[in-house]
Write a protein that holds these residues in place. Sequence first.
Motif, PDB file in Angstrom:
ATOM      1  N   TYR A  90      -6.853  29.090 -24.825  1.00  0.00           N
ATOM      2  CA  TYR A  90      -5.453  28.669 -24.727  1.00  0.00           C
ATOM      3  C   TYR A  90      -5.235  27.538 -23.733  1.00  0.00           C
ATOM      4  O   TYR A  90      -5.715  27.589 -22.610  1.00  0.00           O
ATOM      5  CB  TYR A  90      -4.664  29.894 -24.263  1.00  0.00           C
ATOM      6  CG  TYR A  90      -3.189  29.808 -24.422  1.00  0.00           C
ATOM      7  CD1 TYR A  90      -2.366  29.782 -23.293  1.00  0.00           C
ATOM      8  CD2 TYR A  90      -2.616  29.769 -25.674  1.00  0.00           C
ATOM      9  CE1 TYR A  90      -1.011  29.722 -23.427  1.00  0.00           C
ATOM     10  CE2 TYR A  90      -1.255  29.712 -25.817  1.00  0.00           C
ATOM     11  CZ  TYR A  90      -0.448  29.676 -24.691  1.00  0.00           C
ATOM     12  OH  TYR A  90       0.892  29.622 -24.831  1.00  0.00           O
ATOM     13  N   GLU A 119      -7.387  40.722 -33.394  1.00  0.00           N
ATOM     14  CA  GLU A 119      -6.806  39.762 -32.438  1.00  0.00           C
ATOM     15  C   GLU A 119      -6.001  40.482 -31.369  1.00  0.00           C
ATOM     16  O   GLU A 119      -5.244  41.394 -31.677  1.00  0.00           O
ATOM     17  CB  GLU A 119      -5.857  38.802 -33.173  1.00  0.00           C
ATOM     18  CG  GLU A 119      -6.448  37.453 -33.476  1.00  0.00           C
ATOM     19  CD  GLU A 119      -6.539  36.527 -32.266  1.00  0.00           C
ATOM     20  OE1 GLU A 119      -6.813  37.003 -31.144  1.00  0.00           O
ATOM     21  OE2 GLU A 119      -6.337  35.322 -32.447  1.00  0.00           O
ATOM     22  N   ASP A 120      -6.160  40.039 -30.142  1.00  0.00           N
ATOM     23  CA  ASP A 120      -5.375  40.618 -29.054  1.00  0.00           C
ATOM     24  C   ASP A 120      -3.911  40.194 -29.139  1.00  0.00           C
ATOM     25  O   ASP A 120      -3.005  41.016 -29.104  1.00  0.00           O
ATOM     26  CB  ASP A 120      -5.971  40.213 -27.691  1.00  0.00           C
ATOM     27  CG  ASP A 120      -6.355  38.734 -27.635  1.00  0.00           C
ATOM     28  OD1 ASP A 120      -5.979  37.960 -28.540  1.00  0.00           O
ATOM     29  OD2 ASP A 120      -7.027  38.336 -26.668  1.00  0.00           O
ATOM     30  N   ILE A 121      -3.678  38.883 -29.271  1.00  0.00           N
ATOM     31  CA  ILE A 121      -2.297  38.399 -29.229  1.00  0.00           C
ATOM     32  C   ILE A 121      -2.171  37.130 -30.068  1.00  0.00           C
ATOM     33  O   ILE A 121      -3.078  36.297 -30.069  1.00  0.00           O
ATOM     34  CB  ILE A 121      -1.852  38.141 -27.764  1.00  0.00           C
ATOM     35  CG1 ILE A 121      -0.372  37.793 -27.674  1.00  0.00           C
ATOM     36  CG2 ILE A 121      -2.703  37.120 -27.065  1.00  0.00           C
ATOM     37  CD1 ILE A 121       0.199  37.884 -26.250  1.00  0.00           C
ATOM     38  N   LEU A 126      -1.910  29.054 -33.615  1.00  0.00           N
ATOM     39  CA  LEU A 126      -2.855  27.964 -33.901  1.00  0.00           C
ATOM     40  C   LEU A 126      -4.293  28.455 -33.935  1.00  0.00           C
ATOM     41  O   LEU A 126      -5.068  28.092 -34.810  1.00  0.00           O
ATOM     42  CB  LEU A 126      -2.714  26.851 -32.861  1.00  0.00           C
ATOM     43  CG  LEU A 126      -1.440  26.009 -32.965  1.00  0.00           C
ATOM     44  CD1 LEU A 126      -1.346  25.050 -31.787  1.00  0.00           C
ATOM     45  CD2 LEU A 126      -1.414  25.244 -34.275  1.00  0.00           C
ATOM     46  N   THR A 127      -4.638  29.299 -32.967  1.00  0.00           N
ATOM     47  CA  THR A 127      -6.011  29.812 -32.919  1.00  0.00           C
ATOM     48  C   THR A 127      -6.316  30.578 -34.202  1.00  0.00           C
ATOM     49  O   THR A 127      -7.349  30.386 -34.835  1.00  0.00           O
ATOM     50  CB  THR A 127      -6.184  30.768 -31.712  1.00  0.00           C
ATOM     51  OG1 THR A 127      -5.675  30.132 -30.549  1.00  0.00           O
ATOM     52  CG2 THR A 127      -7.636  31.138 -31.505  1.00  0.00           C
ATOM     53  N   LYS A 151       3.946  37.290 -30.302  1.00  0.00           N
ATOM     54  CA  LYS A 151       5.096  36.681 -29.621  1.00  0.00           C
ATOM     55  C   LYS A 151       6.016  36.035 -30.660  1.00  0.00           C
ATOM     56  O   LYS A 151       5.587  35.721 -31.775  1.00  0.00           O
ATOM     57  CB  LYS A 151       4.600  35.647 -28.618  1.00  0.00           C
ATOM     58  CG  LYS A 151       3.947  36.276 -27.393  1.00  0.00           C
ATOM     59  CD  LYS A 151       3.730  35.234 -26.341  1.00  0.00           C
ATOM     60  CE  LYS A 151       2.961  35.771 -25.159  1.00  0.00           C
ATOM     61  NZ  LYS A 151       2.679  34.725 -24.176  1.00  0.00           N
ATOM     62  N   GLU A 171       6.863  35.996 -23.069  1.00  0.00           N
ATOM     63  CA  GLU A 171       6.476  35.979 -21.656  1.00  0.00           C
ATOM     64  C   GLU A 171       4.963  36.045 -21.590  1.00  0.00           C
ATOM     65  O   GLU A 171       4.329  36.596 -22.494  1.00  0.00           O
ATOM     66  CB  GLU A 171       6.987  37.226 -20.943  1.00  0.00           C
ATOM     67  CG  GLU A 171       8.465  37.303 -20.773  1.00  0.00           C
ATOM     68  CD  GLU A 171       8.820  38.603 -20.071  1.00  0.00           C
ATOM     69  OE1 GLU A 171       9.134  38.555 -18.873  1.00  0.00           O
ATOM     70  OE2 GLU A 171       8.773  39.659 -20.728  1.00  0.00           O
ATOM     71  N   PHE A 172       4.410  35.560 -20.496  1.00  0.00           N
ATOM     72  CA  PHE A 172       2.962  35.637 -20.328  1.00  0.00           C
ATOM     73  C   PHE A 172       2.600  37.049 -19.874  1.00  0.00           C
ATOM     74  O   PHE A 172       3.128  37.544 -18.877  1.00  0.00           O
ATOM     75  CB  PHE A 172       2.482  34.598 -19.312  1.00  0.00           C
ATOM     76  CG  PHE A 172       0.995  34.436 -19.337  1.00  0.00           C
ATOM     77  CD1 PHE A 172       0.393  33.623 -20.287  1.00  0.00           C
ATOM     78  CD2 PHE A 172       0.196  35.111 -18.435  1.00  0.00           C
ATOM     79  CE1 PHE A 172      -0.991  33.484 -20.341  1.00  0.00           C
ATOM     80  CE2 PHE A 172      -1.186  34.980 -18.470  1.00  0.00           C
ATOM     81  CZ  PHE A 172      -1.778  34.167 -19.424  1.00  0.00           C
ATOM     82  N   VAL A 173       1.705  37.686 -20.616  1.00  0.00           N
ATOM     83  CA  VAL A 173       1.332  39.066 -20.292  1.00  0.00           C
ATOM     84  C   VAL A 173      -0.161  39.163 -19.971  1.00  0.00           C
ATOM     85  O   VAL A 173      -0.953  38.323 -20.404  1.00  0.00           O
ATOM     86  CB  VAL A 173       1.682  40.037 -21.445  1.00  0.00           C
ATOM     87  CG1 VAL A 173       3.178  40.176 -21.615  1.00  0.00           C
ATOM     88  CG2 VAL A 173       1.024  39.607 -22.763  1.00  0.00           C
ATOM     89  N   LEU A 178      -6.388  40.931 -21.812  1.00  0.00           N
ATOM     90  CA  LEU A 178      -5.759  39.621 -21.579  1.00  0.00           C
ATOM     91  C   LEU A 178      -5.783  39.272 -20.098  1.00  0.00           C
ATOM     92  O   LEU A 178      -5.536  40.127 -19.239  1.00  0.00           O
ATOM     93  CB  LEU A 178      -4.305  39.639 -22.063  1.00  0.00           C
ATOM     94  CG  LEU A 178      -4.121  39.797 -23.568  1.00  0.00           C
ATOM     95  CD1 LEU A 178      -2.653  40.011 -23.901  1.00  0.00           C
ATOM     96  CD2 LEU A 178      -4.657  38.575 -24.292  1.00  0.00           C
TER      97      LEU A 178
HETATM   98  P1  IMP Z   1      -2.245  30.942 -29.929  1.00  0.00           P
HETATM   99  O1  IMP Z   1      -3.278  30.051 -30.525  1.00  0.00           O
HETATM  100  O2  IMP Z   1      -1.140  30.176 -29.261  1.00  0.00           O
HETATM  101  O3  IMP Z   1      -1.713  31.972 -30.902  1.00  0.00           O
HETATM  102  O4  IMP Z   1      -2.920  31.691 -28.706  1.00  0.00           O
HETATM  103  C1  IMP Z   1      -3.765  32.745 -28.857  1.00  0.00           C
HETATM  104  C2  IMP Z   1      -4.604  32.963 -27.614  1.00  0.00           C
HETATM  105  O5  IMP Z   1      -3.967  32.516 -26.413  1.00  0.00           O
HETATM  106  C3  IMP Z   1      -4.817  34.458 -27.425  1.00  0.00           C
HETATM  107  O6  IMP Z   1      -5.930  34.912 -28.151  1.00  0.00           O
HETATM  108  C4  IMP Z   1      -4.957  34.568 -25.921  1.00  0.00           C
HETATM  109  O7  IMP Z   1      -6.289  34.353 -25.553  1.00  0.00           O
HETATM  110  C5  IMP Z   1      -4.098  33.450 -25.371  1.00  0.00           C
HETATM  111  N1  IMP Z   1      -2.761  33.935 -24.977  1.00  0.00           N
HETATM  112  C6  IMP Z   1      -1.579  33.690 -25.608  1.00  0.00           C
HETATM  113  N2  IMP Z   1      -0.561  34.300 -24.974  1.00  0.00           N
HETATM  114  C7  IMP Z   1      -1.101  34.938 -23.910  1.00  0.00           C
HETATM  115  C8  IMP Z   1      -0.547  35.792 -22.866  1.00  0.00           C
HETATM  116  O8  IMP Z   1       0.666  36.076 -22.783  1.00  0.00           O
HETATM  117  N3  IMP Z   1      -1.440  36.276 -21.961  1.00  0.00           N
HETATM  118  C9  IMP Z   1      -2.774  35.999 -21.995  1.00  0.00           C
HETATM  119  N4  IMP Z   1      -3.327  35.237 -22.957  1.00  0.00           N
HETATM  120  C10 IMP Z   1      -2.500  34.714 -23.908  1.00  0.00           C
END
Ligand code: IMP
Length: 201
Positions: A90, A119-121, A126-127, A151, A171-173, A178
């Motif tokens: 990220y 997937e955790d979150i 995009l990921t 989110k 929010e950032f968690v 994580l």
């Molecule tokens: P995306 O590509 O924006 O969906 O981001 C996914 C990745 O970002 C996750 O697999 C996490 O590693 C990281 N990430 C996104 N939000 C958080 C958060 O609130 N806490 C910690 N890691 C996060």
Amino acid sequence: MSDMQAVEEQAVPAGGWYAEDIERVVVSERRLAEKVDELAAQVARDFAEHESVLLVGVLKGAFVFMADFARALGRHGRHAEIEFMAISSYGQAVTSSGVVRILKDLDRDIGGRHVVVVEDIVDSGLTLSWLLRYLGSRSAASVTVVALLRKPEAATVEVDVRYVGFDIPNEFVVGYGLDYAERYREVPYIGVLKPSVYTRS
Ligand code: IMP
């Protein structure tokens, strides 16, 4: 399918070096355990006709969820094989085009396999959308996503997440795998850090 009640505020449990850094709990340990079991029961049911599923997790964040999810799947009668990938994290090489860098690839051929991405979150999505394209290009028979947390922005992205544990606020968690700056992965619940943590030198 997801669970908005997760946002109810709960007291921070005493104990653990991290307790004083956590402002509030977003999802408690008990609710995580219940939800992981529920998600595994659904996946076990939906994949009942397949001999086994191939779970693919993205390091490092998914390692705790993967461990609990795979064991729950086993309790619900499904064989699982486990693979991990590591891709650039990220805020670094994740660009608006969704291009990411592979740090660790799959160890084996997934051609013809029924893949479940653990997937955790999902935040921007995009990921995940990159990962789905990538796994699709490796000729998996099917690719299905189970995400523990989602989110709000993710809900607007064109990415098909079949199973969602909890929809959480923007929010950032941390916790349950994580991190913030590689810390807090071992926190057993999902929580929000105190603002003072971010201003510490
Ligand atoms: P995306 O590509 O924006 O969906 O981001 C996914 C990745 O970002 C996750 O697999 C996490 O590693 C990281 N990430 C996104 N939000 C958080 C958060 O609130 N806490 C910690 N890691 C996060």
